[in-house]
Enzyme design. Sequence first.
Site, PDB file in Angstrom:
ATOM      1  N   VAL A  64      -7.318   1.288   4.001  1.00 51.32           N
ATOM      2  CA  VAL A  64      -6.518   0.090   3.663  1.00 51.32           C
ATOM      3  C   VAL A  64      -5.338  -0.095   4.634  1.00 51.32           C
ATOM      4  O   VAL A  64      -5.020  -1.225   5.026  1.00 51.32           O
ATOM      5  CB  VAL A  64      -6.024   0.173   2.193  1.00 51.32           C
ATOM      6  CG1 VAL A  64      -5.096  -0.994   1.865  1.00 51.32           C
ATOM      7  CG2 VAL A  64      -7.208   0.176   1.233  1.00 51.32           C
ATOM      8  N   GLY A  65      -4.698   1.009   5.044  1.00 51.55           N
ATOM      9  CA  GLY A  65      -3.558   0.893   5.967  1.00 51.55           C
ATOM     10  C   GLY A  65      -3.957   0.159   7.239  1.00 51.55           C
ATOM     11  O   GLY A  65      -3.272  -0.758   7.704  1.00 51.55           O
ATOM     12  N   CYS A  82      13.974  11.542   5.923  1.00 59.75           N
ATOM     13  CA  CYS A  82      13.968  11.203   7.349  1.00 59.75           C
ATOM     14  C   CYS A  82      15.364  11.329   7.954  1.00 59.75           C
ATOM     15  O   CYS A  82      15.505  11.571   9.141  1.00 59.75           O
ATOM     16  CB  CYS A  82      13.439   9.792   7.536  1.00 59.75           C
ATOM     17  SG  CYS A  82      14.240   8.627   6.432  1.00 59.75           S
ATOM     18  N   LYS A  91       0.879  -1.182   0.000  1.00 65.81           N
ATOM     19  CA  LYS A  91       0.000   0.000   0.000  1.00 65.81           C
ATOM     20  C   LYS A  91       0.912   1.226   0.000  1.00 65.81           C
ATOM     21  O   LYS A  91       1.421   1.639   1.028  1.00 65.81           O
ATOM     22  CB  LYS A  91      -0.905   0.051   1.235  1.00 65.81           C
ATOM     23  CG  LYS A  91      -1.978   1.134   1.072  1.00 65.81           C
ATOM     24  CD  LYS A  91      -2.422   1.775   2.362  1.00 65.81           C
ATOM     25  CE  LYS A  91      -1.525   2.872   2.848  1.00 65.81           C
ATOM     26  NZ  LYS A  91      -1.406   4.060   1.963  1.00 65.81           N
ATOM     27  N   GLY A  94      -4.809   3.143  -1.030  1.00 67.98           N
ATOM     28  CA  GLY A  94      -5.738   3.481   0.040  1.00 67.98           C
ATOM     29  C   GLY A  94      -5.079   4.446   0.996  1.00 67.98           C
ATOM     30  O   GLY A  94      -3.908   4.802   0.829  1.00 67.98           O
ATOM     31  N   ASP A  95      -5.837   4.881   1.992  1.00 69.10           N
ATOM     32  CA  ASP A  95      -5.254   5.797   2.982  1.00 69.10           C
ATOM     33  C   ASP A  95      -4.997   5.053   4.297  1.00 69.10           C
ATOM     34  O   ASP A  95      -5.289   3.846   4.419  1.00 69.10           O
ATOM     35  CB  ASP A  95      -6.137   7.032   3.172  1.00 69.10           C
ATOM     36  CG  ASP A  95      -7.558   6.681   3.586  1.00 69.10           C
ATOM     37  OD1 ASP A  95      -7.788   5.527   4.004  1.00 69.10           O
ATOM     38  OD2 ASP A  95      -8.439   7.553   3.494  1.00 69.10           O
ATOM     39  N   GLY A  96      -4.455   5.768   5.265  1.00 71.35           N
ATOM     40  CA  GLY A  96      -4.107   5.137   6.547  1.00 71.35           C
ATOM     41  C   GLY A  96      -5.305   4.576   7.295  1.00 71.35           C
ATOM     42  O   GLY A  96      -5.312   3.403   7.674  1.00 71.35           O
ATOM     43  N   GLU A 125      10.288   1.970  10.117  1.00 73.38           N
ATOM     44  CA  GLU A 125      11.283   2.999   9.756  1.00 73.38           C
ATOM     45  C   GLU A 125      10.564   4.333   9.907  1.00 73.38           C
ATOM     46  O   GLU A 125       9.653   4.632   9.134  1.00 73.38           O
ATOM     47  CB  GLU A 125      11.728   2.837   8.295  1.00 73.38           C
ATOM     48  CG  GLU A 125      12.397   1.528   7.964  1.00 73.38           C
ATOM     49  CD  GLU A 125      13.783   1.408   8.546  1.00 73.38           C
ATOM     50  OE1 GLU A 125      14.393   2.442   8.880  1.00 73.38           O
ATOM     51  OE2 GLU A 125      14.260   0.270   8.682  1.00 73.38           O
ATOM     52  N   GLU A 173      10.261  17.058  13.749  1.00 71.12           N
ATOM     53  CA  GLU A 173      10.681  16.834  12.370  1.00 71.12           C
ATOM     54  C   GLU A 173       9.887  17.802  11.490  1.00 71.12           C
ATOM     55  O   GLU A 173       8.666  17.762  11.472  1.00 71.12           O
ATOM     56  CB  GLU A 173      10.356  15.390  12.001  1.00 71.12           C
ATOM     57  CG  GLU A 173      10.934  14.977  10.694  1.00 71.12           C
ATOM     58  CD  GLU A 173      10.639  13.529  10.374  1.00 71.12           C
ATOM     59  OE1 GLU A 173       9.489  13.097  10.564  1.00 71.12           O
ATOM     60  OE2 GLU A 173      11.560  12.839   9.921  1.00 71.12           O
TER      61      GLU A 173
HETATM   62  N1  LIG Z   1      13.081   6.010   8.789  1.00 72.53           N
HETATM   63  C1  LIG Z   1      12.869   5.927   7.501  1.00 72.53           C
HETATM   64  O1  LIG Z   1      13.387   5.065   6.836  1.00 72.53           O
HETATM   65  C2  LIG Z   1      11.958   6.891   6.819  1.00 72.53           C
HETATM   66  C3  LIG Z   1      12.083   7.060   5.469  1.00 72.53           C
HETATM   67  C4  LIG Z   1      11.249   7.964   4.829  1.00 72.53           C
HETATM   68  C5  LIG Z   1      10.273   8.648   5.547  1.00 72.53           C
HETATM   69  N2  LIG Z   1      10.167   8.467   6.859  1.00 72.53           N
HETATM   70  C6  LIG Z   1       9.167   9.221   7.628  1.00 72.53           C
HETATM   71  O2  LIG Z   1       7.934   9.272   6.922  1.00 72.53           O
HETATM   72  C7  LIG Z   1       7.232  10.459   7.277  1.00 72.53           C
HETATM   73  C8  LIG Z   1       6.694  11.165   6.048  1.00 72.53           C
HETATM   74  O3  LIG Z   1       5.903  10.334   5.308  1.00 72.53           O
HETATM   75  P1  LIG Z   1       4.295  10.408   5.346  1.00 72.53           P
HETATM   76  O4  LIG Z   1       3.831  11.790   5.612  1.00 72.53           O
HETATM   77  O5  LIG Z   1       3.832   9.715   4.117  1.00 72.53           O
HETATM   78  O6  LIG Z   1       4.002   9.564   6.650  1.00 72.53           O
HETATM   79  P2  LIG Z   1       2.628   8.941   7.126  1.00 72.53           P
HETATM   80  O7  LIG Z   1       2.953   8.194   8.351  1.00 72.53           O
HETATM   81  O8  LIG Z   1       1.540   9.931   7.175  1.00 72.53           O
HETATM   82  O9  LIG Z   1       2.222   7.938   5.961  1.00 72.53           O
HETATM   83  C9  LIG Z   1       3.070   6.875   5.563  1.00 72.53           C
HETATM   84  C10 LIG Z   1       2.229   5.738   5.024  1.00 72.53           C
HETATM   85  O10 LIG Z   1       1.459   5.189   6.093  1.00 72.53           O
HETATM   86  C11 LIG Z   1       0.096   5.209   5.781  1.00 72.53           C
HETATM   87  N3  LIG Z   1      -0.615   5.431   7.048  1.00 72.53           N
HETATM   88  C12 LIG Z   1      -0.843   6.600   7.688  1.00 72.53           C
HETATM   89  N4  LIG Z   1      -1.499   6.372   8.853  1.00 72.53           N
HETATM   90  C13 LIG Z   1      -1.680   5.029   8.938  1.00 72.53           C
HETATM   91  C14 LIG Z   1      -2.303   4.177   9.898  1.00 72.53           C
HETATM   92  N5  LIG Z   1      -2.867   4.666  11.005  1.00 72.53           N
HETATM   93  N6  LIG Z   1      -2.315   2.859   9.655  1.00 72.53           N
HETATM   94  C15 LIG Z   1      -1.749   2.334   8.549  1.00 72.53           C
HETATM   95  N7  LIG Z   1      -1.157   3.087   7.606  1.00 72.53           N
HETATM   96  C16 LIG Z   1      -1.106   4.429   7.801  1.00 72.53           C
HETATM   97  C17 LIG Z   1      -0.059   6.309   4.757  1.00 72.53           C
HETATM   98  O11 LIG Z   1      -1.217   6.110   3.985  1.00 72.53           O
HETATM   99  C18 LIG Z   1       1.223   6.140   3.957  1.00 72.53           C
HETATM  100  O12 LIG Z   1       1.128   5.081   3.040  1.00 72.53           O
HETATM  101  C19 LIG Z   1       8.228  11.298   8.006  1.00 72.53           C
HETATM  102  O13 LIG Z   1       7.961  11.286   9.379  1.00 72.53           O
HETATM  103  C20 LIG Z   1       9.552  10.638   7.723  1.00 72.53           C
HETATM  104  O14 LIG Z   1      10.551  10.835   8.646  1.00 72.53           O
HETATM  105  C21 LIG Z   1      10.991   7.589   7.515  1.00 72.53           C
END
Ligand SMILES: NC(=O)c1ccc[n+]([C@@H]2O[C@H](COP(=O)([O-])OP(=O)(O)OC[C@H]3O[C@@H](n4cnc5c(N)ncnc54)[C@H](O)[C@@H]3O)[C@@H](O)[C@H]2O)c1
Length: 481
Positions: free
Chosen positions: A210-211, A282, A174, A205-207, A249, A382
Amino acid sequence: MLDKRKFYINGQWVDPIDGRDLDVIDPSTEEACAVISLGGKADSDAAVAAARAALPGFMETPPAERKALVEKILEVYTRRNDEMGEAISLEMGAPIDMAKTSQSGSGTWHIQNFLRAFDQIEFEAPLSEKAPEDRIIKEAVGVCALITPWNWPMNQVTLKVIPALLAGCTMVLKPSEIAPLSSLLFAEILDEAGVPPGVFNLVNGDGPGVGTDLSGHPDVDMVSFTGSTRAGIAISKNAAETLKHIHLELGGKGANIIFADADEKAVVRGARHCFNNTGQSCNAPTRMLVERSIYDQAVEIAAATAEKTRVGSAHEPGNHIGPAVSQVQFDKIQDLIQKGIDEGARLVAGGPGRPEGVNRGYFVRPTVFADVNNDMTIAREEIFGPVLSIIPFEDEADALRIANDTPYGLTNYVQSQDGAKRNRVARRLRSGMVEMNGKSRGRGSPFGGMKASGRGREGGVWGIEDFLEVKAVSGWSPDDA
Ligand SMILES: NC(=O)c1ccc[n+]([C@@H]2O[C@H](COP(=O)([O-])OP(=O)(O)OC[C@H]3O[C@@H](n4cnc5c(N)ncnc54)[C@H](O)[C@@H]3O)[C@@H](O)[C@H]2O)c1
């Protein structure tokens, strides 16, 4: 406008069962460039069922066959690199030249590195030479849900899909609903490379939809997630009910410790690194810690570097930085810049609002704050934008104290010409990675964080082993196959 509403399930492009439309926004123009579908529970269930059905056959394929499959993926991925760069540039705003090189190229790099690491994994071996009847077998964890963010889309997708395939797992990806186009192209690449039906599935899908379906699904054995710490906690809680393997991550707030004896390019390098990908990494070195004796000079150099950093459309060639990914992200960055000012940090470059003459697109001014205190919001949260915070320090102990005083622990950086000092500091930094004097991690190095930055390591041997269960068998017949 591209119509990308289908999902990839069981080797077929299928219509959503329970979908609703979402526009994908080009962050350079703020206009919709594609429409996808956000799936519902019936779609998640269909994808998980396909992965579950494909698991028994795929996990028993000989490792050499899986390696050959990934070699084929590498071949197709390399051929379609420019298309991949275009998709990434359009969906998340990375400037086109950078999207075709660093962004798309990070996928190539990971696939190559996993192929090398794969040869080091012993899928079956005696416990020791003296214990031939004790056998250690490594086998696929099972059905994996892979949930990825938008900032380095192919970096994160290949860091999960490729080791899962090599381990013999089946999966549902996803991708981020903000940047789904590159993953849809990646599904085409896997299809063209001949990944068997059901082994790889993709549902958009969104969090909350589907998440959450995937992270709580009783037929999913493991969730590998990259994204925010907030979502990582929600996923961990949801997955706990069914005791899934969890790989996380998460975010970071990297310190870049610049000692007085650092090389002369250290400050420019650190500022550029912070602004790269519009600060949306990140592992960005967002807190620049500078030894007092070179502090004023470092502030001047960092400010000048920000002024020289060109901001422009993702569709233009060149080595500028692009827009932030979305309105939400733009607003968050603006709020945090304002907080920096309100809490008393000294603004020395950039600031609120768009760059001069720009009135459309989520463009942000490369911004530098000096005299930041590690307790300020801009030093703790962040920002995920091109915003650098400079903090002075007195000595090595002070630098270590400030660097480690954060909930995060992803990547820290050290700049000094004194090798013994560098090694000492690297040992004491609480982070999954430490990069020194501008040298990036070598091929096959593990990537991952401590504390609120995550659990587990991606990349190399560690990244493949994460998708493997270890089984101890006694009474093994060493004379039989
Ligand atoms: N440590 C690493 O390797 C790494 C690498 C890249 C990005 N990041 C982090 O990612 C973040 C930015 O990305 P973002 O805004 O897309 O993050 P996000 O957490 O909002 O979303 C990431 C993914 O998770 C899904 N998601 C969101 N809430 C969810 C839930 N409750 N259950 C299941 N799935 C869910 C989203 O749809 C998306 O696919 C930053 O905090 C960044 O530091 C970390």
